[in-house]
Design a protein around this motif. Structure first.
Motif, PDB file in Angstrom:
ATOM      1  N   ALA A  51       0.836  -1.204   0.000  1.00 26.82           N
ATOM      2  CA  ALA A  51       0.000   0.000   0.000  1.00 26.82           C
ATOM      3  C   ALA A  51       0.869   1.251   0.000  1.00 26.82           C
ATOM      4  CB  ALA A  51      -0.928  -0.004   1.203  1.00 26.82           C
ATOM      5  N   GLY A  52       2.009   1.198   0.671  1.00 27.14           N
ATOM      6  CA  GLY A  52       2.932   2.333   0.699  1.00 27.14           C
ATOM      7  C   GLY A  52       3.449   2.682  -0.684  1.00 27.14           C
ATOM      8  N   TYR A  53       3.731   1.670  -1.472  1.00 28.07           N
ATOM      9  CA  TYR A  53       4.189   1.885  -2.849  1.00 28.07           C
ATOM     10  C   TYR A  53       3.112   2.596  -3.660  1.00 28.07           C
ATOM     11  CZ  TYR A  53       5.599   0.807  -7.627  1.00 28.07           C
ATOM     12  OH  TYR A  53       5.931   0.900  -8.950  1.00 28.07           O
ATOM     13  N   VAL A  54       1.888   2.102  -3.554  1.00 29.77           N
ATOM     14  CA  VAL A  54       0.779   2.716  -4.298  1.00 29.77           C
ATOM     15  C   VAL A  54       0.548   4.144  -3.808  1.00 29.77           C
ATOM     16  CG1 VAL A  54      -1.664   2.538  -4.903  1.00 29.77           C
ATOM     17  CG2 VAL A  54      -0.284   0.462  -4.740  1.00 29.77           C
ATOM     18  N   ALA A  55       0.599   4.344  -2.493  1.00 29.72           N
ATOM     19  CA  ALA A  55       0.403   5.686  -1.924  1.00 29.72           C
ATOM     20  C   ALA A  55       1.436   6.656  -2.477  1.00 29.72           C
ATOM     21  CB  ALA A  55       0.482   5.634  -0.399  1.00 29.72           C
ATOM     22  N   ALA A  56       2.687   6.241  -2.524  1.00 26.64           N
ATOM     23  CA  ALA A  56       3.755   7.104  -3.018  1.00 26.64           C
ATOM     24  C   ALA A  56       3.540   7.448  -4.490  1.00 26.64           C
ATOM     25  CB  ALA A  56       5.112   6.426  -2.831  1.00 26.64           C
ATOM     26  N   HIS A  57       3.113   6.487  -5.286  1.00 31.19           N
ATOM     27  CA  HIS A  57       2.886   6.739  -6.710  1.00 31.19           C
ATOM     28  C   HIS A  57       1.642   7.591  -6.968  1.00 31.19           C
ATOM     29  CE1 HIS A  57       6.118   3.975  -7.522  1.00 31.19           C
ATOM     30  NE2 HIS A  57       6.031   4.319  -8.803  1.00 31.19           N
ATOM     31  N   MET A  58       0.687   7.554  -6.061  1.00 25.57           N
ATOM     32  CA  MET A  58      -0.525   8.366  -6.218  1.00 25.57           C
ATOM     33  C   MET A  58      -0.391   9.740  -5.576  1.00 25.57           C
ATOM     34  SD  MET A  58      -3.698   5.713  -5.593  1.00 25.57           S
ATOM     35  CE  MET A  58      -4.951   6.994  -5.807  1.00 25.57           C
ATOM     36  N   GLY A  59       0.592   9.908  -4.703  1.00 28.88           N
ATOM     37  CA  GLY A  59       0.735  11.169  -3.987  1.00 28.88           C
ATOM     38  C   GLY A  59      -0.286  11.322  -2.881  1.00 28.88           C
TER      39      GLY A  59
END
Length: 161
Positions: A51-59
């Motif tokens: 989820a952290g990876y997705v959060a970082a890519h979505m801002g």
């Protein structure tokens, strides 16, 4: 009200309306919000991720990502499993139902914007970004935590995630 002020407000309203119409179409056709769709697209484009990876890519924040993943997991769009090396890590992937939804999802207003924006010259892009940041500061000077996702509260539960 000055004519320029009216023109600026009209332009802002057009942006909001395009986002709202896109959100409604997306909800009708997929049952997802733009944030949910983008979450799934990021995950789909990069395989099994945290989820952290997705959060970082979505801002977006980790808390917002967690809320999105819980909702998507509850409706069967994504699957969560514990990491093999680190059991504390949760790895996310798109389910078969999620793949079907992604395949039929209409082109989001974000994709349309990105396509047109990328065709602009660098100086035009920088000018637009500066102008939009200035407008955002004029409308909401105390908040810098917005994600790069145009989303409207549209779900039946009343949540934007």
């Amino acid at each position: 009200m000055e004519d320029r002020s009216k023109l600026a407000l009209t332009a802002i309203r057009k942006i909001l309306r395009a986002s709202e119409l896109n959100s409604k179409q997306l909800m009708r056709e997929t049952g997802l919000t733009p944030s949910q769709l983008i979450f799934m697209q990021v995950l789909d484009g990069h395989g099994e991720q945290t989820a952290g990876y997705v959060a970082a890519h979505m801002g977006i924040t980790q808390a917002t990502a967690t809320a999105l993943l819980k909702k998507l997991e509850a409706i069967g769009m994504i699957h969560r499993r514990r990491g093999e090396k680190d059991r504390r890590q949760a790895l996310l992937s798109i389910t078969d139902d999620g793949q079907k939804i992604l395949a039929k999802a209409p082109n989001a207003v974000h994709a349309e914007f990105q396509q047109h924006f990328s065709r602009l010259k660098d100086w035009e892009q920088m000018t637009l970004v500066a102008a939009l940041e200035r407008v955002a500061d004029m409308l909401d000077p105390d908040h810098d935590d917005a994600a790069a996702v145009l989303d409207h509260v549209m779900e039946l539960s009343g949540e934007a995630q």
